[in-house]
Design an enzyme around this catalytic site. Structure first.
Site, short mmCIF file in Angstrom:
data_model
loop_
_atom_site.label_atom_id
_atom_site.label_comp_id
_atom_site.label_asym_id
_atom_site.label_seq_id
_atom_site.Cartn_x
_atom_site.Cartn_y
_atom_site.Cartn_z
N ASP A 1 0.82 -1.22 0.00
CA ASP A 1 0.00 0.00 0.00
C ASP A 1 0.85 1.26 0.00
O ASP A 1 0.49 2.26 -0.63
CB ASP A 1 -0.99 0.00 1.17
CG ASP A 1 -0.34 -0.18 2.53
OD1 ASP A 1 0.83 -0.63 2.58
OD2 ASP A 1 -1.00 0.10 3.54
N GLY B 1 -5.78 -6.52 18.31
CA GLY B 1 -4.35 -6.81 18.21
C GLY B 1 -4.01 -8.00 17.35
O GLY B 1 -2.88 -8.47 17.35
N SER C 1 -7.76 -5.12 11.93
CA SER C 1 -8.12 -3.71 11.77
C SER C 1 -9.35 -3.30 12.56
O SER C 1 -10.28 -2.69 12.03
CB SER C 1 -8.31 -3.37 10.28
OG SER C 1 -7.11 -3.58 9.59
N ASP D 1 -7.30 -0.46 5.13
CA ASP D 1 -8.14 -0.94 6.23
C ASP D 1 -9.50 -0.26 6.23
O ASP D 1 -10.55 -0.91 6.30
CB ASP D 1 -7.44 -0.69 7.57
CG ASP D 1 -6.15 -1.48 7.70
OD1 ASP D 1 -5.91 -2.36 6.87
OD2 ASP D 1 -5.39 -1.19 8.65
#
Length: 389
Positions: free
Chosen positions: A39, A124, A128, A173
């Site tokens: 990305d 975690g 996302s 995300d």
């Protein structure tokens, strides 16, 4: 599972405020099938929304003060929406404040409201949850006050909110959380934000995430170093080949021909990026042709590249992928996310999942003394309003 979460969230809202919520929003986490560390290298990614969600309940309260309750954290805060937003030490509230900040600086008019939310997205684990929080919260305020914000703009505002919090994330995300469709993956051009959907017909295969349950401290510093190495590699390419503007303009031959001008690390990072950009396109072809076995091989190839050339894997993730690669029921496996811990994403032939889960859990515990976490996921819709039947 989501029905239980929705009932729990709406019941909590009624207990807290004495009224029924007027808007219920479901906002999903995401997976990325392929296209890792691309990305920020102007490449393509292939994410999808999943059936793990945050459920929000909203109503206007006819004041200037909003009260937001995080059920799972047993925490809440109030904020005057007419004031300037500032960061606080209570981290989860900053994501919410960041969204309010984005609405205010863009000139949207809204008042106080009550909001309660709860989640079944594992925090975690690289799914996302922060993007789901930002986008779901923004979606709800948009619906509550009829602000008429377009979905793509919601994704961009969610990303800006996360930047305001201090996390310099890409767009993937938030985009996949907002724009996801059931049984579809989204090929996103990270340079132009153009996107297209591809069918994800995993009918005979289960999508399972194996969470290594580790997060090595190298992540932040190594992430920044990888970005710098890629920038150096691209700079060398541009100097030698003026027509090249980004890694997507390169072939492997371009990189190989300039190996003597690059440090070993810069060469390997650059080679991975060019290969990974091509793998995303090949993965779309495989999906379009219903060739899940070919997609799975590309996933294995990506993991090899992330481990050997990009060097963002770790012993635990390599163990999971290597173990699964020996199993005939597993057609694809790779680390998912930034690396140095977190999850692997795996395509497994249906009917053999339970035996594999048991076997891998035991082997992993024997090797590392760590409990393996397991999440079954399916590809679902993006952020949406929920209407009770």
């Amino acid at each position: 599972m989501n029905d239980i979460l929705i009932k729990k969230t709406t019941a909590f809202f009624k207990d807290a405020f004495g009224t029924e919520p007027t808007k219920i929003v479901l906002s999903p986490g995401r997976i990325n099938i392929i296209g890792e560390h691309i990305d920020y290298n102007d490449g393509y990614v292939l994410p999808a929304a999943i059936d793990k969600i945050i459920c929000f309940a909203f109503e206007k309260n006819n004041s200037n003060t909003s009260k937001i309750i995080a059920i799972d954290l047993d925490d809440s805060f109030e904020v005057d929406v007419t004031t300037t937003m500032e960061l606080t030490d209570n981290v989860w509230t900053n994501y919410v404040r960041g969204v309010i900040h984005q609405l205010k600086i863009k000139g949207f008019v809204f008042e106080g409201f009550n909001c309660v939310f709860s989640s079944n997205i594992p925090v975690g684990s690289g799914l996302s949850s922060s993007a789901a929080l930002e986008c779901g919260f923004l979606f709800g305020v948009n619906a509550l006050f009829d602000l008429q914000i377009k979905p793509v703009d919601m994704a961009l505002m969610g990303q800006s909110a996360e930047h305001w919090v201090g996390i310099n994330c890409g767009i993937m995300d938030q985009f996949s959380s907002v724009m996801g469709l059931e049984n579809k993956v989204i090929k996103i051009d990270c340079q132009t934000l153009e996107f297209e959907y591809h069918d994800a017909n995993f009918n005979d295969y289960a999508l399972i995430l194996f969470d290594s349950n580790v997060k090595h401290s190298l992540f932040s510093s190594a992430y920044n170093t990888r970005r710098e190495e890629c920038e150096e590699g691209l700079s060398i390419l541009k100097t030698e080949f003026p027509d090249i503007q980004s890694f997507r303009d390169c072939t492997e031959d371009h990189i190989l021909n300039l190996q003597h001008k690059m440090s070993e690390n810069v060469f390997r990072r650059s080679l991975f990026v060019v290969k990974e950009i091509r793998r995303v396109s090949l993965a779309c072809d495989a999906l379009d042709n219903g060739n899940i076995e070919a997609l799975g091989q590309l996933m294995f190839d990506t993991h090899e590249g992330l481990s050997v050339d990009y060097e963002v894997s770790c012993a635990e993730l390599d163990f999971i992928v290597a173990t699964l690669k020996q199993q005939s029921a597993v057609v694809g496996s790779r680390l998912m996310g930034g690396g140095f811990g977190g999850c692997t994403i795996n395509l497994i032939k249906k009917g053999q999942e339970d035996a594999l889960k048991t076997k891998l859990t035991a082997l992993y515990h024997n090797a590392f003394g760590i409990e393996l976490k397991i999440y079954d996921v399916t590809i679902g819709n993006g952020t949406s309003l929920y209407t009770p039947n």
